[in-house]
Scaffold this active site. Structure first.
Site: not given
Ligand code: IVH
Length: 705
Positions: A51, A130, A132, A134, A153, A242, A330, A424, A427, A448, A454
């Site tokens: 930008d 299970e 998560k 990525d 989504r 899932y 996490k 700055c 500018c 600035c 600027c």
């Molecule tokens: S359950 C209503 N299970 O994490 C809850 N989400 O931070 C539905 N994700 O948008 C989500 N692995 O894209 C669920 N084993 C898993 C997942 C999972 C990845 C993602 C999903 C969600 C995001 C939420």
């Protein structure tokens, strides 16, 4: 590489030759970044930096209209990568998950849901665990067992229709493997790219001299959102189911049962899912998954726990955007050690100078990181971060990487403490830190002071300049000003008033621009002309000086009456020993902060030259002070309360002030009149208790005319 030599020169100091040269460099740079951005999801500079390039280009074009190039980036709006896909409103919103960062958070989660459900202590609660994944979440809609729609989504309520592309993916069945499919069933899950596939894809792209992807997640997103579904088909995307959205019937009464059904239908599900009835075994499952993380062929960033019984899920329901029955545990942020090569200062729209660490690129959690946030000046000195230092950085999820530690033992002997610039970089104006009047503390942000010139701040300033309480030019609102800036038609306030003359000589006539025509342009110029005569307080407010709002601007106008007197006073006031400074801070209602902002603003040559150019185009009307004796309310303190029906509150206030009254927000013994409309409450009560003059709106209007 962009030539930076000219880029360091303030736009209003460029020579013709420098400007022409830089416009050429900018055109090439911006075209290159556009190609990176739109071509393959891998921009090489931040959006803010991009930008800034466009703004600088527009600012130079505005000052040098004759040098505008045929291939100017201003005429080119890059095709947005999105927008090619239709929108899909999710029948059931796609939610996100709350986070747990440690074992205690998990215990709290289980305690919370037990309490919510009113379970007694020996009632077992089965919870699944299970990985998560990525990747990108997606909703697959099957009607009578046939895939009819696939949607991303998006913002959770509305996503993009990627059906054509998803149909091409081998891992997602186009038909559910069952003789008796539900009438409607939306399978939800994650699209991802395996690590080995990601590496192979990047190797292929590299061999073709094409831009590679930063990580598997970006590669999955970029591959899914291809305009040509054949390209998506050639990309090795995979899927894990899932969860689910709209469903005419649900094939089990537990979470794990439904996922088992997914597997029976031929939908890939994650093999590492397990179910537990105690926090201890749940946490053991977390550690198992965490341990297997390096050997998995896909990226994961935590473990998701879900209450298994669906009737309980139903009762637990949702809180804001996340279900109460699930949580994401996490993995801790990943860390890496690297060298801090430089500290770059970015200038935000409000003039805030933000330091960014330029790092020797390093891989953290599968992503190559070359920038980290440094927050602000104090943070740099608190951690004594220096250029050349070896630093430990950390990255968690999508957040910007941070510097957590400096390894001082590895510091080069020659290193010096970092000195934050007080000029700055966008500018060349002075950059200062305000002092809070009350606490006496310095603001953490250095800003600035080149507000009007600027390039990093120009658009915001121009929007303020044309806003309602400032110049209020009919037909020239925030939208038009931003477009004019982008198109290089205006860069500084004065340019608004020279627009017509320049337009007459231009090859890019405004009447030919999109959304304009001869009549609307004529009207615009007429309304600009109508504002060539401007009231003093509007001009002062319109300059957009920090801490100088409408009220302060009025006070200043009232105090100094004419533009030359005001201009002289704020210039002389820069000397804090001067009478001018003392007079300024003595004005009732003007504090040191506003006074300091004012004198510093007028001490910048960049600003005064922009202001003088502007005023040269204007006739500034002297402040029209009502004669004190002329009005029945001059010198009186009035309070408005309740709803006013004939006047808006701000109109009533402005009118009272125009007539010399002081408008206050609270009732006291010193109040002369309280004007009460319907719905007046405590203020009216207090006025009555104090025996003050209470007027209706009509009585007030009758009194002041
Ligand atoms: S359950 C209503 N299970 O994490 C809850 N989400 O931070 C539905 N994700 O948008 C989500 N692995 O894209 C669920 N084993 C898993 C997942 C999972 C990845 C993602 C999903 C969600 C995001 C939420």
């Amino acid at each position: 590489m962009p030539k930076t030599s000219e880029r360091e020169i303030a736009v209003d100091q460029l020579t013709d030759a420098e400007a022409a040269n830089e416009l050429a460099v900018l055109a090439a740079d911006i075209a290159e970044h556009d190609a990176h951005y739109h071509g393959n999801d891998a921009p090489v500079i931040s959006d803010a930096a991009y930008d800034a390039l466009r703004r600088r280009n527009a600012a130079i074009e505005a000052r040098f209209p004759s040098l505008v190039r045929a291939d100017t980036p201003s005429n080119r709006v890059g095709a947005a990568p999105s927008g090619n896909f239709g929108k899909v409103t999710h029948a059931v919103p796609m939610l996100s998950l709350g986070n747990a960062f440690n074992d205690q958070d998990v215990t709290d989660f289980i305690d919370r849901l037990r309490r919510f459900l009113g379970l007694d202590d020996n009632e077992p609660v089965a919870v699944s665990a299970e990985p998560k994944i990525d990747g990108l979440s997606i909703s697959l809609r099957y009607e009578e067992g046939v895939l009819v729609q696939a949607a991303t989504r998006g913002d959770g309520a509305e996503g993009e229709d990627v059906t054509r592309n998803v149909r091409m993916l081998g891992g997602i069945p186009n038909k559910l493997g069952t003789q008796s499919p539900p009438a409607v069933f939306e399978v939800r899950g994650e699209i991802y790219m395996g690590r080995a596939d990601f590496a192979a894809l990047n190797a292929r792209l590299e061999a073709q001299d094409a831009k590679v992807f930063a990580n598997p997640r970006n590669a999955a997103a970029g591959s899914l959102r291809q305009k040509d579904p054949a390209i998506t088909a050639s990309r090795p995307l995979k899927f894990f189911g899932y969860a689910w959205g709209e469903a005419s019937e649900v094939p089990s009464d537990t979470q794990s049962g439904v996922v088992q059904t997914f597997a029976d239908w031929g939908i890939p599900v994650n093999p590492l899912m397990s179910t537990h009835e105690s926090v201890d075994t749940l946490l053991a499952a977390y550690r198992d998954i965490e341990q297997s993380r390096p050997t998995l062929d896909y990226d994961i960033d935590g473990v998701v726990y879900k209450v298994d019984r669906l009737d309980w899920q139903e009762r637990l329901g949702f809180r804001s955007r996340a279900p109460r029955w699930a949580i994401a545990h996490k993995f801790p942020a990943e860390k890496a050690t690297t060298i801090l090569n430089d500290i770059e200062i970015q200038v935000g729209r409000t003039g805030a100078l933000t330091p960014v660490a330029k790092l020797e690129p390093v891989t953290v959690g599968g992503v190559v990181v070359s920038n980290a946030t440094l927050h602000n000046e104090d943070e740099i000195s608190r951690k004594d971060i220096r250029i050349g230092d070896t630093v430990v950085i950390q990255r968690a999820g999508d957040v910007i990487p941070q510097i957590v530690e400096v390894i001082t033992e590895k510091r080069p002997k020659s290193s010096k403490p970092y000195k934050f610039p007080d000029i700055c970089p966008a500018c060349g104006s002075h950059a200062v830190r305000d002092t809070d009047e009350k606490t006496g503390k310095q603001d953490v942000v250095r800003r600035c002071t080149g507000g009007l010139v600027c390039p990093a701040q120009a658009v915001q300033r121009l929007k303020h300049f044309v806003s309602r309480d400032a110049f209020d030019i009919e037909g020239l609102g925030a939208k038009q000003v931003a477009a004019f800036y982008e198109e290089g038609r205006i860069a500084r306030p004065a340019d608004i008033f020279t627009l017509e003359a320049r337009d007459a000589r231009s090859i890019k006539r405004l009447k030919d621009a999109e959304g304009w025509g001869a009549t609307s342009v004529k009207n615009l110029f007429a309304s600009i002309d109508a504002r060539r005569t401007i009231e003093l307080h509007r001009l002062i407010y319109g300059l957009g000086i920090r801490h100088v709002g409408v009220t302060t601007a009025r006070l200043l106008a009232k105090t100094y009456s004419t533009w030359p007197v005001f201009r002289e006073a704020v210039t002389a006031g820069y000397d804090r020993e001067s009478d001018a400074w003392r007079d300024l801070v003595d004005i009732d209602g003007i504090g040191e902060t506003a006074a300091a902002a004012l004198v510093e603003f007028f001490a910048e040559v960049h600003n005064t030259s922009a202001i003088d150019d502007l005023v040269g185009e204007l006739t500034v009307a002297d402040y029209d002070a009502p004669e004190a004796a002329d009005t029945p309310v001059s010198g009186k303190t009035v309070v408005f309360t309740g709803t006013l029906e004939k006047l808006s509150r701000s109109e009533a206030k402005a009118q009272a002030e125009r007539l010399g009254a002081k408008v206050s927000g609270s009732v006291s013994k010193k109040t002369d009149y309280v004007i009460a409309g319907p719905g007046a409450g405590s203020k009216l009560k207090k006025a009555e208790e104090l025996g003050l003059n209470v007027l209706t709106e009509d009585e007030w209007i009758a009194m002041v005319g």
